[in-house]
Every structure is written in C-alpha cells, then in structure tokens.
Design an enzyme around this catalytic site. Structure first.
Site, PDB file in Angstrom:
ATOM      1  N   GLU A 115      -2.158   8.029  -1.851  1.00 23.04           N
ATOM      2  CA  GLU A 115      -1.888   8.795  -0.434  1.00 23.04           C
ATOM      3  C   GLU A 115      -1.053   9.495  -0.212  1.00 23.04           C
ATOM      4  O   GLU A 115       0.135   9.040  -0.270  1.00 23.04           O
ATOM      5  CB  GLU A 115      -2.438   7.670   0.756  1.00 23.04           C
ATOM      6  CG  GLU A 115      -2.764   8.351   1.832  1.00 23.04           C
ATOM      7  CD  GLU A 115      -3.045   7.351   3.123  1.00 23.04           C
ATOM      8  OE1 GLU A 115      -3.695   6.303   2.903  1.00 23.04           O
ATOM      9  OE2 GLU A 115      -2.865   7.643   4.077  1.00 23.04           O
ATOM     10  N   ASP A 326      -1.577  -9.314  -7.023  1.00 26.23           N
ATOM     11  CA  ASP A 326      -2.857  -8.966  -6.685  1.00 26.23           C
ATOM     12  C   ASP A 326      -3.233  -8.568  -5.277  1.00 26.23           C
ATOM     13  O   ASP A 326      -3.030  -9.412  -4.294  1.00 26.23           O
ATOM     14  CB  ASP A 326      -3.632 -10.772  -6.772  1.00 26.23           C
ATOM     15  CG  ASP A 326      -4.917 -10.707  -6.382  1.00 26.23           C
ATOM     16  OD1 ASP A 326      -5.728  -9.738  -5.913  1.00 26.23           O
ATOM     17  OD2 ASP A 326      -5.569 -11.693  -6.719  1.00 26.23           O
ATOM     18  N   HIS A 423       0.961  15.045   7.877  1.00 27.41           N
ATOM     19  CA  HIS A 423      -0.481  15.018   6.668  1.00 27.41           C
ATOM     20  C   HIS A 423      -0.787  16.488   6.122  1.00 27.41           C
ATOM     21  O   HIS A 423      -0.695  16.736   4.880  1.00 27.41           O
ATOM     22  CB  HIS A 423      -1.627  14.421   7.303  1.00 27.41           C
ATOM     23  CG  HIS A 423      -1.720  12.945   7.281  1.00 27.41           C
ATOM     24  ND1 HIS A 423      -2.646  12.218   7.632  1.00 27.41           N
ATOM     25  CD2 HIS A 423      -0.589  12.023   6.915  1.00 27.41           C
ATOM     26  CE1 HIS A 423      -2.391  10.961   7.446  1.00 27.41           C
ATOM     27  NE2 HIS A 423      -1.284  11.084   7.293  1.00 27.41           N
TER      28      HIS A 423
HETATM   29  C1  MEV Z   1      -3.331   6.485   7.427  1.00 30.49           C
HETATM   30  O1  MEV Z   1      -3.497   6.200   6.251  1.00 30.49           O
HETATM   31  C2  MEV Z   1      -2.822   5.614   8.225  1.00 30.49           C
HETATM   32  C3  MEV Z   1      -2.429   5.654   9.836  1.00 30.49           C
HETATM   33  O2  MEV Z   1      -4.023   5.791  10.345  1.00 30.49           O
HETATM   34  C4  MEV Z   1      -2.065   4.391  10.274  1.00 30.49           C
HETATM   35  C5  MEV Z   1      -1.994   4.392  11.818  1.00 30.49           C
HETATM   36  O3  MEV Z   1      -2.877   4.951  12.477  1.00 30.49           O
HETATM   37  O4  MEV Z   1      -0.927   3.392  12.317  1.00 30.49           O
HETATM   38  C6  MEV Z   1      -1.475   6.810  10.096  1.00 30.49           C
END
Ligand code: MEV
Length: 475
Positions: A115, A326, A423
């Site tokens: 990610e 794990d 993002h």
């Molecule tokens: C995304 O992988 C994770 C988030 O959604 C976590 C959150 O909302 O606290 C950004």
C-alpha cells in the site's frame, strides 16, 4: 546460462506433455478435478494450470511464472519448501521507515506492504515524535494460551477433585517436551480445569498458560497440549475412579489459542500541546481537540473503529510480515481484543490532560524472533538484523510503536488536510509510471498537479497537451 539451458529443455518438455496429457499422465482428472497433483513437477503443474484454467500456451505461462523464480536454485528450493504446490514466488515491496525513537533507542523499521503512503506516513510521524522525545513502549505480559477441549458425562465435582489431586502429575508427564523450554526460562506456567457445561452439555476445558521466550512457540504449545490430553484420558481411565462408560474422557481437540490477552504491549507518546506546533496549518490546541475527538469516534462507532484499526494494522502487519511472523494470528488476536467488551472499538486512545496531548495504543500480540520463518526466510533474518536482533518482547514493543505512529499519521491527515492529499501524491507517481511519462514530463506533471485534483484522465489530458505543445507540428 545453465539456468537458461534448463529452462529451454523444460519448456520443450512442457509443450510435449501439454499435447500428450491424458496419454502419459498417471494422474487422472474428471472435469477439472485432479488427483496426485502434488506429485507433479513444477512444469507439469503449470502446464496443467495453463491448459485447464488459463487457456494459454504453457510456454507463455511457464515464462510468466519462471520470471519470478530466484536465479539461485538453492534459495528457490527453500522458498518452494515453505508451502505446497508452489509454482512461483509472489513479491511484495520491502521498504524501511527511519527515525523511530523507542525507549530512547533509535530504529529503522523494515516494512513489507503493497500500500502506497504507509511507509512515508509512518516515517513522517516517527520523525515528528523523535523531535518530541520519542515513543515509550512497555510489555505488560508475555503469556500464551492453549486449550484441551474435552467432553465428560460424569459427576463434575468428582472430575474437579481428581484434577486438583493429580494436576501436578499431569504437568510432570509433559516434562520430556518442556525440559528445553524450561532451560530457556519458559514452559508451562499454569493449568486450569474449566467447567463449560453452562454453555454446552458435558463440555470441559483445560486452559494452559505458556511462556515461550523468543519463539512464537506454536509447535511447542500444541505438542504439550496433545500430551496433556492423552495423558489425562489415560490417567482417569487407569485410576479406577471413572469406571462407568459415561465417565470416559473424550478429547475433542488440543490447540493453542491465537487470542493471547496476557501477551500484551502498550506504546505511548505525549507532549505539551504547544509543542505540537502548527500541524498542517492547524494551531496546536485546535489540532489536539480535533485529533482526540476523532479517536473518540473510533471508540464508539464500529464502522469508524474498523477503519481506524485497519490503519494501525497497516503498520503492524508490514513489520510482522517483514520479520517472518504469522500475520493472520496477529490480526485475529487483535480483532478479538478490539471487541472484548462486546463491541468492536478503537485500539488506541487519545486524550488531553493538564495541557498535554496523549496518544496510546495497547493490544495483545504473540511474536517470535527465533525459529520458523524468522530464521529460514533470508529477508526476515535481515529485517531482524536491521532491528538489532531484538528479543520477542522487544519486537512486541517495536510493533506497538509502529502501530501507534501509523495511527498518528492517519488521524493527523484525516483531521487536517484530508487523507487524499497524501494518497493522491503517491497515486500520481503510479499514474505517471502507467502513462510512461519521461523525467521532464513527470516533473511538469507533479508541479502542475501540486494544487489540483488528480485523476488518470486529467493527467492523461495534461500529458497529451504537454506533448502536443512541444511536438514539431506546432513549432
Ligand atoms: C488506509 O489504508 C488507512 C486509513 O483509512 C486509516 C484510518 O482511516 O485511520 C487512512
């Protein structure tokens, strides 16, 4: 060269068997059911897959899978041995997050995740807190749990009495299995008989607590449990006290529990609110208020709690995978803990007290730093080296620190700029790669989209305008 020659012969062999399948194979299948699949060679497995599920030439399919094999035949053999019916390797990015200060010691965290933004976000958060005294982490306990589930249709009082009088002998019967672990400072710590008949007729349970030191200890725990179960059945049968047929102990199963509420760790950060500084344009008090409210929402709302904890697990899982632990066990344990009072809730807490901003994270996690994949996987070994070859307890603290920083990073973005800004920056990098922009074009795209909404079509249009404007036609 040798590998290429082998591949050439194997490809020809694969084409041959592809066309001869049915005539020569000693395995049979009806429709797409296959027998003795595990006995086929890797090439035969791939050819079968190519013919029956991919409907492609076996040569292309073999080339695709072989492209991800290791050059080093010995390493490939080792990877093939980790699982069954292996035909290739599935790669994930291995990144590192610097600037972690945990209990006064600096760390770089190895992280395996696909990610985007996870490693960048956690690194930023770690640096932010490194400049404010770092993270405090503490292991609260390290006990793991195993259960022997059994049925007994006799007098419960008699069973309890027998267990009380004979539990020492029962524990001693496992000494051949526990001697080594005892020497390392671990072993079977406690054995309880639980009467579960209020939930299910005739159902009893041994609940055993174990210390497994630096190993995850699954094999050790399961072996001891199986011995406890079989010995108890034998002891009661031979005791002369349980003669009626309904008094026979029927062992249902012996298995560790992945829920380890007594193997628990906590990490915290804390600083004066004013020392938070301006956070993404927000004044410290305003930021602290928004942040603590957001965490409160994750405590009370199940939908938000799930996403909130997913963010925490982005960090924990990445470390757990990088160190060969794990991750399924870790996930199931953490989710059970998050719902321990009947509702799924946030694992972290944030609060303001005497002008201090506080964020803490507490959860159970059973990790190992010796044995299993932690020792066998070459990169898991390197991950542990990067971390200074920690004990299992130290790795628990590191995991808690990573989860905490990931949570801080996510909630900080959510309550200030919004999550999409970060993002989308990563997304833009992927779009640039997808559209095969050159370095100059990439720079111009990044500048142009620094304050704009990003989408594949917008970037594509901008790139084609860019290319048109410098193409010879328009000069
Ligand atoms: C995304 O992988 C994770 C988030 O959604 C976590 C959150 O909302 O606290 C950004």
């Amino acid at each position: 060269m040798f590998r290429k020659i082998c591949l050439f012969f194997c490809l020809n062999y694969a084409v041959f068997i592809y066309f001869c399948e049915g005539l020569f194979f000693d395995f049979q299948f009806t429709m797409r059911k296959v027998s003795s699949f595990s006995k086929l060679t890797k090439y035969e497995k791939i050819s079968w897959l190519a013919k029956n599920f991919l409907y492609e030439s076996p040569v292309d399919v073999i080339n695709n899978f072989a492209g991800f094999w290791y050059e080093n035949v010995e390493i490939q053999k080792q990877f093939d041995g980790f699982s069954e019916n292996t035909i290739s390797n599935f790669h994930l990015p291995f990144g590192v997050a610097p600037n972690f200060l945990i209990n006064g010691k600096d760390y770089v965290i190895p992280m395996v995740t696909e990610e985007s933004s996870v490693v960048a976000a956690v690194s930023n958060a770690a640096k932010f807190w490194m400049e404010r005294g770092g993270i405090e982490a503490e292991v609260i306990d390290t006990l793991k749990i195993g259960q022997v589930h059994f049925f007994y249709n006799g007098d419960a009082k008699k069973l309890k009495q027998y267990f009380t009088e004979n539990s020492e002998a029962l524990i001693q019967s496992t000494e051949d299995l526990t001697a080594n672990m005892d020497k390392r400072g671990g072993g079977l710590r406690k054995l309880e008989l639980l009467d579960m008949t209020h939930l299910e007729p005739y159902y009893f349970q041994f609940k055993a607590s174990f210390e497994t030191c630096d190993s995850m200890g699954a094999n050790f725990i399961n072996s001891v449990l199986e011995k406890l179960g079989s010995e108890f059945r034998k002891m009661t049968a031979n005791s002369g006290q349980f003669q009626k047929p309904e008094e026979a102990i029927e062992i249902n199963m012996c298995i560790l529990s992945n829920y380890t509420p007594d193997c628990i760790v906590e990490a915290k950060v804390r600083c004066k609110i004013e020392d938070l500084g301006i956070v993404n344009g927000f004044a410290p008090q305003h930021f602290a208020d928004k942040f603590t409210k957001a965490v409160r929402i994750a405590e009370i709302d199940v939908h938000r709690a799930t996403t909130h904890n997913k963010g925490i697990l982005n960090g924990i899982d990445s470390l757990v995978i990088a160190t060969g632990n794990d991750f399924r066990a870790v996930e199931s344990c953490i989710h059970t803990y998050a719902s321990r009072d009947g509702q799924y809730r946030s694992l972290s807490k944030a609060w303001i007290e005497n002008d201090y901003f506080n964020l803490s994270l507490k959860f159970p996690i059973a990790l190992g730093t010796v044995g299993g994949l932690t020792t066998l996987h070459p990169l898991a070994k390197t991950s542990l080296q990067i971390l200074g070859n920690p004990s299992a307890a130290d790795l628990m603290k590191i995991a808690a620190a990573v989860g905490l920083m990931q949570n801080f990073a996510a909630v900080k973005s959510l309550t200030t700029t919004g999550i999409q800004l970060g993002h989308m920056k990563m997304h833009l990098t992927n779009i640039i790669a997808e559209l095969k922009a050159n370095m100059d074009e990439a720079k111009q795209i990044e500048t142009y989209f620094s304050d704009k909404v990003i989408s594949v079509s917008e970037v594509r249009n901008y790139l084609s305008r860019l290319r048109d404007s410098i193409s010879p036609k328009t000069i």
